[in-house]
Design a protein around this motif. Sequence first.
Motif, PDB file in Angstrom:
ATOM      1  N   ASP A  89       0.817  -1.202   0.000  1.00 22.92           N
ATOM      2  CA  ASP A  89       0.000   0.000   0.000  1.00 22.92           C
ATOM      3  C   ASP A  89       0.859   1.264   0.000  1.00 22.92           C
ATOM      4  O   ASP A  89       1.379   1.677   1.032  1.00 22.92           O
ATOM      5  N   LEU A  90       0.977   1.872  -1.175  1.00 26.25           N
ATOM      6  CA  LEU A  90       1.560   3.207  -1.303  1.00 26.25           C
ATOM      7  C   LEU A  90       0.519   4.131  -1.909  1.00 26.25           C
ATOM      8  O   LEU A  90       0.832   5.074  -2.630  1.00 26.25           O
ATOM      9  N   ALA A  91      -0.764   3.854  -1.615  1.00 24.76           N
ATOM     10  CA  ALA A  91      -1.862   4.557  -2.273  1.00 24.76           C
ATOM     11  C   ALA A  91      -2.884   5.158  -1.325  1.00 24.76           C
ATOM     12  O   ALA A  91      -3.566   6.109  -1.683  1.00 24.76           O
ATOM     13  N   SER A  92      -3.024   4.623  -0.130  1.00 24.19           N
ATOM     14  CA  SER A  92      -4.198   4.939   0.682  1.00 24.19           C
ATOM     15  C   SER A  92      -4.158   6.303   1.353  1.00 24.19           C
ATOM     16  O   SER A  92      -5.179   6.802   1.810  1.00 24.19           O
ATOM     17  N   VAL A 344       9.010  12.964   7.577  1.00 25.32           N
ATOM     18  CA  VAL A 344       9.983  13.717   6.789  1.00 25.32           C
ATOM     19  C   VAL A 344      11.063  12.788   6.248  1.00 25.32           C
ATOM     20  O   VAL A 344      11.424  12.836   5.065  1.00 25.32           O
ATOM     21  N   ARG A 345      11.574  11.930   7.106  1.00 23.88           N
ATOM     22  CA  ARG A 345      12.648  11.023   6.700  1.00 23.88           C
ATOM     23  C   ARG A 345      12.180  10.080   5.595  1.00 23.88           C
ATOM     24  O   ARG A 345      12.912   9.824   4.623  1.00 23.88           O
ATOM     25  N   THR A 416       4.515   4.740   5.603  1.00 21.87           N
ATOM     26  CA  THR A 416       5.061   3.507   6.173  1.00 21.87           C
ATOM     27  C   THR A 416       6.204   2.946   5.323  1.00 21.87           C
ATOM     28  O   THR A 416       6.607   1.791   5.500  1.00 21.87           O
ATOM     29  N   LEU A 417       6.732   3.733   4.420  1.00 22.98           N
ATOM     30  CA  LEU A 417       7.731   3.265   3.452  1.00 22.98           C
ATOM     31  C   LEU A 417       9.062   2.926   4.124  1.00 22.98           C
ATOM     32  O   LEU A 417       9.667   3.765   4.795  1.00 22.98           O
ATOM     33  N   THR A 418       9.519   1.698   3.934  1.00 21.30           N
ATOM     34  CA  THR A 418      10.814   1.286   4.467  1.00 21.30           C
ATOM     35  C   THR A 418      11.900   1.560   3.440  1.00 21.30           C
ATOM     36  O   THR A 418      11.626   1.808   2.257  1.00 21.30           O
ATOM     37  N   ASP A 419      13.153   1.494   3.871  1.00 11.96           N
ATOM     38  CA  ASP A 419      14.276   1.711   2.957  1.00 11.96           C
ATOM     39  C   ASP A 419      14.290   0.649   1.866  1.00 11.96           C
ATOM     40  O   ASP A 419      14.527   0.954   0.683  1.00 11.96           O
ATOM     41  N   GLN A 424      13.299  -0.893  -3.930  1.00 15.30           N
ATOM     42  CA  GLN A 424      12.663  -1.770  -4.909  1.00 15.30           C
ATOM     43  C   GLN A 424      11.612  -1.035  -5.732  1.00 15.30           C
ATOM     44  O   GLN A 424      11.506  -1.229  -6.950  1.00 15.30           O
ATOM     45  N   PHE A 425      10.836  -0.174  -5.079  1.00 21.01           N
ATOM     46  CA  PHE A 425       9.785   0.547  -5.799  1.00 21.01           C
ATOM     47  C   PHE A 425      10.368   1.441  -6.881  1.00 21.01           C
ATOM     48  O   PHE A 425       9.874   1.468  -8.020  1.00 21.01           O
ATOM     49  N   THR A 426      11.388   2.210  -6.552  1.00 18.10           N
ATOM     50  CA  THR A 426      11.958   3.120  -7.545  1.00 18.10           C
ATOM     51  C   THR A 426      12.634   2.351  -8.677  1.00 18.10           C
ATOM     52  O   THR A 426      12.614   2.796  -9.824  1.00 18.10           O
ATOM     53  N   ALA A 427      13.201   1.183  -8.364  1.00 19.22           N
ATOM     54  CA  ALA A 427      13.775   0.356  -9.422  1.00 19.22           C
ATOM     55  C   ALA A 427      12.677  -0.127 -10.369  1.00 19.22           C
ATOM     56  O   ALA A 427      12.832  -0.106 -11.600  1.00 19.22           O
ATOM     57  N   ASP A 428      11.543  -0.547  -9.813  1.00 18.98           N
ATOM     58  CA  ASP A 428      10.426  -0.999 -10.649  1.00 18.98           C
ATOM     59  C   ASP A 428       9.845   0.151 -11.457  1.00 18.98           C
ATOM     60  O   ASP A 428       9.489  -0.014 -12.632  1.00 18.98           O
TER      61      ASP A 428
END
Length: 439
Positions: A89-92, A344-345, A416-419, A424-428
């Motif tokens: 979930d990177l949408a909600s 922020v981080r 909630t985005l982890t490192d 992986q997301f930016t690579a995709d």
Amino acid sequence: MPISGTTAAEIAGSVRDLIASGELAPQDLLPPVRALAEELGVNRNTVASAYRQLVAAAEAVTRGRGGTAVAGVPQLASEGAWFGGRLTDLASGNPDPQLLPDALQALRGGGYQPALYGSPPVDERLAGWAVRQYAPDIGDSGFRVVVTHGAVDATERLLNAYLTRGDAVAVEDPCFLASIGTLRLNGFRTVAVAVDGQGMRPDALRAALESGVRAVVCTPRAHNPTGVSITGERAAELREVLAGHPQVQVIEDDHFWAVSRSSYHRITPPGLSRWALVRSASKFLGPDLRLALVACDQETASRLGTRLNTGATWVSGLLQHAAHVLLTDPDVIALTARARETYVRRGDRLLARLGEHGIRVPDGYRPDGLNVWVPLPSPARPVADALARRGWAVQPGGLFTSGPSEAQALRVTTSTLTDEQATQFTADLADVLNLPGRP
């Protein structure tokens, strides 16, 4: 039963009767103006006026050359709706549950006195706390504080306190989903005001005001969906523009105030007669704590308070008690500070990973809030669909468009985005966009 009548009011009433009886269904086209005028033996302007009344009452919608049709219930997108299933979930647009306090704990401490009919609608301790919080930003303007069922409820009630169906309201483009839905459901006309890296553009706001808008809804910081915040210089420019239109109502939706990385800069000019500054508790105390504090001028406070008290629709005293306990709890204050730093981080982390893959965002862009706005070189929907097939749920920017243009961007929730996920997301995303990775 055919449409009947000889005046605009009679014709509009006849159409409404046909809708109520089921003889006209949602999406059914009404007869062309010329044809119905000839059938009824009236002037075309009479029929056109009747159709305008139906549109203003949200009984009908205009489709340009496609004619006028019976309106249905609008299908509105809502925050929190996403693809679900196994997708990340990177949408909600939700906050991180781990950074929210235990609301039930606030109720266990005691001190609550059950509110009865006729009790004051605003908890005195909560109101006193709010006045002290607002004073440095508003100054000595004789404002009052009203409590509503969240920021969206506040905006809807504030607009309905002064406006009627068909009135025009200026909002950002792109815009918060709930604001778009509020305007559509209440029959207000949306006038889109373009946003850049410093917030609402003064030239676009000036054009909207000159077109006759009766209200402006603006997000001063952590704008959803773009994450931009209004700078001090931009706020001064917007105040100058608004000062020339003292009859306009200004609503500032400062929803992210407690966890924002940015300073608040007021766009409401001195002396404006109708204004409100709305601050929600949902982003840092929890979305289910439906409560917002509204500082506004005396007349607006009276209108808003009357609407809340009529029919016993005041905000629960139990909820207000819980909010005051949480807002003044040192542990919750510390948790809120940690949430601010964490959000922020995580937002900056995504920006850094995007840069490593050559995915550029505007220079100087410092996202604030729970989301990052990622411009694209191509339409957003196919990109979002391709990312979904790779396991990522994101929102295409067109969903947030309040104007006629389609935004080529993605809104990515980073709360909630982890490192590992950011990498992986930016690579995709780079792969989907056919961008070469950088070692």
